[in-house]
Design an enzyme around this catalytic site. Structure first.
Site, PDB file in Angstrom:
ATOM      1  N   SER A   1       5.423   0.872   5.509  1.00  0.00           N
ATOM      2  CA  SER A   1       6.443   0.872   6.558  1.00  0.00           C
ATOM      3  C   SER A   1       7.090   2.248   6.664  1.00  0.00           C
ATOM      4  CB  SER A   1       7.513  -0.154   6.170  1.00  0.00           C
ATOM      5  OG  SER A   1       8.689   0.044   6.891  1.00  0.00           O
TER       6      SER A   1
ATOM      7  N   TYR B   1      13.982  -4.115  -0.092  1.00  0.00           N
ATOM      8  CA  TYR B   1      12.692  -4.296   0.592  1.00  0.00           C
ATOM      9  C   TYR B   1      11.972  -2.952   0.699  1.00  0.00           C
ATOM     10  CZ  TYR B   1       9.528  -4.340   4.593  1.00  0.00           C
ATOM     11  OH  TYR B   1       8.436  -4.148   5.417  1.00  0.00           O
TER      12      TYR B   1
ATOM     13  N   LYS C   1       8.212  -1.306  -0.964  1.00  0.00           N
ATOM     14  CA  LYS C   1       7.120  -0.586  -0.267  1.00  0.00           C
ATOM     15  C   LYS C   1       6.843   0.741  -0.980  1.00  0.00           C
ATOM     16  CE  LYS C   1       6.225  -3.595   2.883  1.00  0.00           C
ATOM     17  NZ  LYS C   1       5.006  -4.367   2.796  1.00  0.00           N
TER      18      LYS C   1
HETATM   19  P1  NAD Z   1       5.165 -12.074   8.136  1.00  0.00           P
HETATM   20  O1  NAD Z   1       6.250 -12.596   7.283  1.00  0.00           O
HETATM   21  O2  NAD Z   1       4.974 -12.670   9.478  1.00  0.00           O
HETATM   22  O3  NAD Z   1       3.767 -12.162   7.358  1.00  0.00           O
HETATM   23  C1  NAD Z   1       3.667 -12.039   5.964  1.00  0.00           C
HETATM   24  C2  NAD Z   1       2.810 -13.200   5.463  1.00  0.00           C
HETATM   25  O4  NAD Z   1       2.680 -13.083   4.046  1.00  0.00           O
HETATM   26  C3  NAD Z   1       3.435 -14.565   5.753  1.00  0.00           C
HETATM   27  O5  NAD Z   1       2.466 -15.398   6.367  1.00  0.00           O
HETATM   28  C4  NAD Z   1       3.819 -15.097   4.367  1.00  0.00           C
HETATM   29  O6  NAD Z   1       3.726 -16.495   4.314  1.00  0.00           O
HETATM   30  C5  NAD Z   1       2.827 -14.392   3.464  1.00  0.00           C
HETATM   31  N1  NAD Z   1       3.263 -14.160   2.073  1.00  0.00           N
HETATM   32  C6  NAD Z   1       4.405 -13.578   1.636  1.00  0.00           C
HETATM   33  N2  NAD Z   1       4.410 -13.506   0.299  1.00  0.00           N
HETATM   34  C7  NAD Z   1       3.240 -14.053  -0.136  1.00  0.00           C
HETATM   35  C8  NAD Z   1       2.648 -14.272  -1.404  1.00  0.00           C
HETATM   36  N3  NAD Z   1       3.260 -13.903  -2.537  1.00  0.00           N
HETATM   37  N4  NAD Z   1       1.436 -14.860  -1.452  1.00  0.00           N
HETATM   38  C9  NAD Z   1       0.786 -15.257  -0.329  1.00  0.00           C
HETATM   39  N5  NAD Z   1       1.297 -15.074   0.904  1.00  0.00           N
HETATM   40  C10 NAD Z   1       2.508 -14.478   1.002  1.00  0.00           C
HETATM   41  O7  NAD Z   1       5.371 -10.491   8.247  1.00  0.00           O
HETATM   42  P2  NAD Z   1       4.647  -9.431   9.191  1.00  0.00           P
HETATM   43  O8  NAD Z   1       5.647  -8.933  10.164  1.00  0.00           O
HETATM   44  O9  NAD Z   1       3.362  -9.966   9.673  1.00  0.00           O
HETATM   45  O10 NAD Z   1       4.420  -8.266   8.136  1.00  0.00           O
HETATM   46  C11 NAD Z   1       3.198  -8.106   7.444  1.00  0.00           C
HETATM   47  C12 NAD Z   1       3.336  -6.959   6.471  1.00  0.00           C
HETATM   48  O11 NAD Z   1       3.691  -5.777   7.191  1.00  0.00           O
HETATM   49  C13 NAD Z   1       4.428  -7.153   5.420  1.00  0.00           C
HETATM   50  O12 NAD Z   1       3.973  -6.616   4.195  1.00  0.00           O
HETATM   51  C14 NAD Z   1       5.579  -6.336   5.970  1.00  0.00           C
HETATM   52  O13 NAD Z   1       6.430  -5.884   4.951  1.00  0.00           O
HETATM   53  C15 NAD Z   1       4.850  -5.194   6.637  1.00  0.00           C
HETATM   54  N6  NAD Z   1       5.653  -4.548   7.691  1.00  0.00           N
HETATM   55  C16 NAD Z   1       6.165  -5.305   8.705  1.00  0.00           C
HETATM   56  C17 NAD Z   1       6.961  -4.703   9.680  1.00  0.00           C
HETATM   57  C18 NAD Z   1       7.564  -5.529  10.799  1.00  0.00           C
HETATM   58  O14 NAD Z   1       8.532  -5.058  11.411  1.00  0.00           O
HETATM   59  N7  NAD Z   1       7.065  -6.711  11.109  1.00  0.00           N
HETATM   60  C19 NAD Z   1       7.216  -3.315   9.630  1.00  0.00           C
HETATM   61  C20 NAD Z   1       6.652  -2.575   8.597  1.00  0.00           C
HETATM   62  C21 NAD Z   1       5.853  -3.204   7.630  1.00  0.00           C
HETATM   63  N1  UFG Z   2      19.401  -4.065  16.884  1.00  0.00           N
HETATM   64  C1  UFG Z   2      20.457  -4.504  17.659  1.00  0.00           C
HETATM   65  N2  UFG Z   2      20.737  -5.832  17.664  1.00  0.00           N
HETATM   66  C2  UFG Z   2      20.026  -6.747  16.953  1.00  0.00           C
HETATM   67  C3  UFG Z   2      18.945  -6.283  16.162  1.00  0.00           C
HETATM   68  C4  UFG Z   2      18.675  -4.938  16.142  1.00  0.00           C
HETATM   69  O1  UFG Z   2      21.127  -3.716  18.315  1.00  0.00           O
HETATM   70  O2  UFG Z   2      20.342  -7.955  17.000  1.00  0.00           O
HETATM   71  C5  UFG Z   2      19.066  -2.635  16.895  1.00  0.00           C
HETATM   72  C6  UFG Z   2      19.148  -1.966  15.536  1.00  0.00           C
HETATM   73  O3  UFG Z   2      20.467  -1.530  15.278  1.00  0.00           O
HETATM   74  C7  UFG Z   2      18.135  -0.829  15.692  1.00  0.00           C
HETATM   75  C8  UFG Z   2      17.086  -1.416  16.636  1.00  0.00           C
HETATM   76  O4  UFG Z   2      17.716  -2.504  17.290  1.00  0.00           O
HETATM   77  O5  UFG Z   2      18.742   0.264  16.341  1.00  0.00           O
HETATM   78  C9  UFG Z   2      15.847  -1.932  15.910  1.00  0.00           C
HETATM   79  O6  UFG Z   2      16.243  -2.826  14.900  1.00  0.00           O
HETATM   80  P1  UFG Z   2      15.202  -3.784  14.149  1.00  0.00           P
HETATM   81  O7  UFG Z   2      15.982  -4.607  13.198  1.00  0.00           O
HETATM   82  O8  UFG Z   2      14.353  -4.488  15.140  1.00  0.00           O
HETATM   83  O9  UFG Z   2      14.261  -2.747  13.397  1.00  0.00           O
HETATM   84  P2  UFG Z   2      14.614  -1.640  12.305  1.00  0.00           P
HETATM   85  O10 UFG Z   2      14.177  -0.330  12.865  1.00  0.00           O
HETATM   86  O11 UFG Z   2      15.983  -1.747  11.816  1.00  0.00           O
HETATM   87  O12 UFG Z   2      13.694  -2.099  11.099  1.00  0.00           O
HETATM   88  C10 UFG Z   2      12.292  -2.158  11.225  1.00  0.00           C
HETATM   89  C11 UFG Z   2      11.708  -3.263  10.334  1.00  0.00           C
HETATM   90  C12 UFG Z   2      11.941  -2.938   8.887  1.00  0.00           C
HETATM   91  C13 UFG Z   2      11.430  -1.573   8.583  1.00  0.00           C
HETATM   92  C14 UFG Z   2      12.046  -0.549   9.518  1.00  0.00           C
HETATM   93  C15 UFG Z   2      11.482   0.828   9.304  1.00  0.00           C
HETATM   94  O13 UFG Z   2      12.319  -4.496  10.632  1.00  0.00           O
HETATM   95  O14 UFG Z   2      11.198  -3.860   8.110  1.00  0.00           O
HETATM   96  O15 UFG Z   2      11.765  -0.925  10.870  1.00  0.00           O
HETATM   97  O16 UFG Z   2      10.129   0.797   9.541  1.00  0.00           O
HETATM   98  F1  UFG Z   2      11.759  -1.260   7.305  1.00  0.00           F
END
Ligand code: NAD
Ligand code: UFG
Length: 338
Positions: free
Chosen positions: A124, A149, A153
């Protein structure tokens, strides 16, 4: 290739499974459903005609993981499994460390035993900490995590970096995602957070369909174009295609590689809200509130490296992301739970 997809039932994993199937790969999903729904399998089948093999267990369960690797004979792993709620990680740092770092350690151990040499890891942009400059480059140092979190990572990236050093025959790709949003164009798959969404786009879509009264925009006094926070939103299908591109490249054997996956463009909260309302012809009620603790003003990626080395770049626009996210939410107002 036969790919072990941990966390493949989740938001990004499910979209990646679809693109893997479409490009001739065979995903096999391992997921404990802690943050996903079994209905995802039916949706993948509806879109692709293929229902992937699914193992329901926790990746930390070494005996089950070992048995799965013994029978499946994987060519590569894409490791999505992890907990991702920033706020929850502050309340339960041990849970986040055990789950995210623990599952990665078990996975690496079992991969080594079965001589599986290829892994793509879901990292991330959070690993950069508070940006000193934008756009962020892969060569920028890993920063100070702003929450547990983010720290998980960083720890997992370090584990994999050490692994690459110790065993040069490993191929490891760390993909640093920026802000994944949107949904599959079919409206069959999308983001389905439990409870109140933490992230912006699902909050907007749930407000637009009437599940939430109004969105609170966190802060209007940031040093940005309109005072609201700026992020690099990327369509989840583009992100999924980034994994397919990384898989293609990994076959060529290169040790450790790191790529930002974003669009390279910054969009403010207000721009996202007004674009969403315009392209979907729907009202999104909002009010301004105070800044959210830990948020940075501006965050977007330099994406040149992924283009140069993977031949991948994001194709979908902010308009596409808004349309697809709303389409999914309208067809599935309560997500996968019917
Ligand atoms: P998500 O929660 O939708 O998917 C994660 C999946 O992993 C879920 O289905 C959950 O049930 C499964 N899981 C969690 N822990 C587990 C375990 N110990 N064993 C087996 N299954 C497990 O999340 P996502 O948005 O699809 O994110 C996927 C990956 O990408 C994550 O590692 C997350 O940290 C990373 N990521 C997500 C974002 C974002 O904004 N969505 C941004 C940066 C990185
Ligand atoms: N925001 C609002 N209102 C809300 C939610 C978010 O104004 O109800 C704003 C936040 O302040 C930010 C922007 O929308 O300015 C994006 O916020 P998100 O929560 O959607 O995303 P972030 O950038 O804070 O975080 C995301 C992922 C994290 C990751 C991070 C950096 O959710 O897991 O990007 O990659 F760590």
């Amino acid at each position: 290739m036969k790919i072990c997809v941990t966390g493949g039932m989740g938001y990004i994993g499910s979209h990646t499974c679809v693109e893997l199937i479409k490009t001739g790969h065979t995903p096999v999903i391992i997921d404990n459903l802690v943050n996903s729904n079994k209905e995802v399998l039916n949706r993948i089948q509806k879109i692709t005609g293929v229902k992937p093999a699914f193992y329901e267990f926790d990746v930390r369960d070494e005996a089950k993981l070992d048995a799965c690797f013994a029978s499946e004979k994987f060519d590569a792993v894409i490791h999505f499994a992890g907990l991702k709620a920033v706020g929850e990680s502050v309340e339960k740092p041990k849970l986040y460390f055990d789950n995210n770092v623990g599952s990665s350690k078990t996975l690496i151990k079992v991969m080594k035993k079965y001589q599986v040499k290829n892994i793509i890891f879901s990292s991330s942009a959070t690993v950069y900490g508070t940006p000193k400059h934008v756009p962020l480059l892969e060569t920028d140092p890993i920063g100070q995590a702003t929450n547990p979190y983010g720290q998980t990572k960083i720890e997992i990236e370090k584990l994999l970096m050490a692994e690459a050093k110790q065993d040069p025959s490993m191929n490891i790709v760390l993909l640093r995602y920026f802000n994944p949003v949107g949904a599959h164009q079919s409206g069959l798959m999308g983001e389905d957070p439990w409870g109140t969404p933490n992230n912006l786009m699902p909050y907007i879509t749930q407000t637009a369909v009437g599940r939430r009264k109004e969105l609170t925009i966190f802060g209007k006094d940031y040093p940005t174009k309109d005072g609201t926070g700026v992020r690099d939103y990327i369509h989840v299908v583009d992100l999924a295609l980034g994994h397919v591109a990384a898989l293609k490249a990994i076959k060529e054997k290169w040790g450790l590689k790191i790529y930002n996956l974003g669009t390279g463009k910054g969009t403010s909260v207000l721009e996202l809200v007004t674009t969403f309302a315009r392209v979907n012809n729907v009202k999104v009620n909002y009010q301004f509130g105070p800044r959210r603790a830990g948020d940075v003003a501006e965050n977007y990626a330099d994406v040149k490296l992924a283009k140069k080395e993977l031949g991948w770049s994001a194709l979908y626009t902010i308009e596409d992301m808004c349309k697809d996210a709303y389409h999914w939410q309208k067809l599935n107002p309560n997500g996968y739970a019917q």
